[in-house]
Scaffold this motif. Sequence first.
Motif, PDB file in Angstrom:
ATOM      1  N   UNK A 164      -6.162 -16.169  -9.881  1.00  0.00           N
ATOM      2  CA  UNK A 164      -6.744 -15.487  -9.006  1.00  0.00           C
ATOM      3  C   UNK A 164      -5.777 -14.749  -7.997  1.00  0.00           C
ATOM      4  N   UNK A 165      -6.056 -13.529  -7.421  1.00  0.00           N
ATOM      5  CA  UNK A 165      -5.102 -13.302  -6.525  1.00  0.00           C
ATOM      6  C   UNK A 165      -5.744 -12.203  -5.474  1.00  0.00           C
ATOM      7  N   UNK A 166      -5.465 -11.942  -4.234  1.00  0.00           N
ATOM      8  CA  UNK A 166      -5.630 -10.890  -3.469  1.00  0.00           C
ATOM      9  C   UNK A 166      -4.146  -9.967  -2.914  1.00  0.00           C
ATOM     10  N   UNK A 167      -4.576  -8.785  -3.290  1.00  0.00           N
ATOM     11  CA  UNK A 167      -3.595  -7.801  -2.778  1.00  0.00           C
ATOM     12  C   UNK A 167      -4.275  -6.760  -1.603  1.00  0.00           C
ATOM     13  N   UNK A 168      -3.151  -6.444  -0.767  1.00  0.00           N
ATOM     14  CA  UNK A 168      -3.590  -5.726   0.656  1.00  0.00           C
ATOM     15  C   UNK A 168      -2.367  -4.845   0.961  1.00  0.00           C
ATOM     16  N   UNK A 169      -2.495  -3.839   1.621  1.00  0.00           N
ATOM     17  CA  UNK A 169      -1.660  -3.166   2.466  1.00  0.00           C
ATOM     18  C   UNK A 169      -1.497  -3.858   3.843  1.00  0.00           C
ATOM     19  N   UNK A 170      -0.217  -4.100   4.140  1.00  0.00           N
ATOM     20  CA  UNK A 170       0.122  -4.633   5.364  1.00  0.00           C
ATOM     21  C   UNK A 170       0.745  -3.594   6.157  1.00  0.00           C
ATOM     22  N   UNK A 171      -0.024  -2.898   7.172  1.00  0.00           N
ATOM     23  CA  UNK A 171       0.552  -1.869   7.938  1.00  0.00           C
ATOM     24  C   UNK A 171       1.029  -2.250   9.289  1.00  0.00           C
ATOM     25  N   UNK A 172       2.059  -1.673   9.593  1.00  0.00           N
ATOM     26  CA  UNK A 172       2.839  -2.017  10.888  1.00  0.00           C
ATOM     27  C   UNK A 172       3.562  -0.799  11.245  1.00  0.00           C
TER      28      UNK A 172
END
Length: 262
Positions: A164-172
């Motif tokens: 299993x895994x989670x991906x997301x955009x890290x915005x800074x």
Amino acid sequence: LKEKFSVAKNEANFNNEIGVPMAILRLRKPGRFIWLINIFKALKLLLSKDKNYPRFLVLEMAADRPGDIGYLTSIAKPFIGIVTAIGEIPVHIEYYTGPEDVAKEKAKLIKSLPSSGLAVLNHDDITVYSMKKHIKAASVTFGFDAHANIRASDADFSFVDDKVGISFKLNYGMGFATVRLTNMLGRHQIYSALAAAAVGLNYGMNLVEITQALAKAEFPHQRTELKRGIKNTWIIDDSYNASPIAVEAALETLDEIGEFLS
């Protein structure tokens, strides 16, 4: 931080008036005759400088009862304080008169920070975000909300070959990077990654270094941990001292991933 600096942390649930000092002195888990060894090691560390002592200590501080945070911050004065979540019904509320008193106790961590320190606060938790008004240190917020300083977006869950895994955009700021957390379930895990990213950014790490470090992160056992059951079933193990907010997150995770496990 450990990808770039020397770091130590308290193990398991060593987060109280005994566990935190043990983590600071880097002592072993108690057992037969271990206390004698620990006392010797503690005296040695107090009397002479250890050249291998880590630059950073990451310490979880328990708020089981009123006064806990005040006491722990008096023996280990933090420079950065992170509050991840409190929720409407906090954990350990049985020892407090109500949720407001739990929030006041946890806020002591943030109030103990020096003016040169940093408060890292969950923007999406109203109770945590409100702590921003009562501190003298600088602050940075994280969350999914568009106004958070460090923001997650485009979260996606994957389940491939029993992994299993989670991906997301890290915005800074004006930039972003894609983060993938392996062997983790639930959007709530992203909050911990965002808080860690905030600390990394504070110490000069860039988004690429942070995403590479997060890809190696391992979360504790029994925290929405996916396990194989019998007769072609799956078990979501969230049995570690679960609070109401943790149970709610686990149920939301079950709803999100049901189609993958059916």
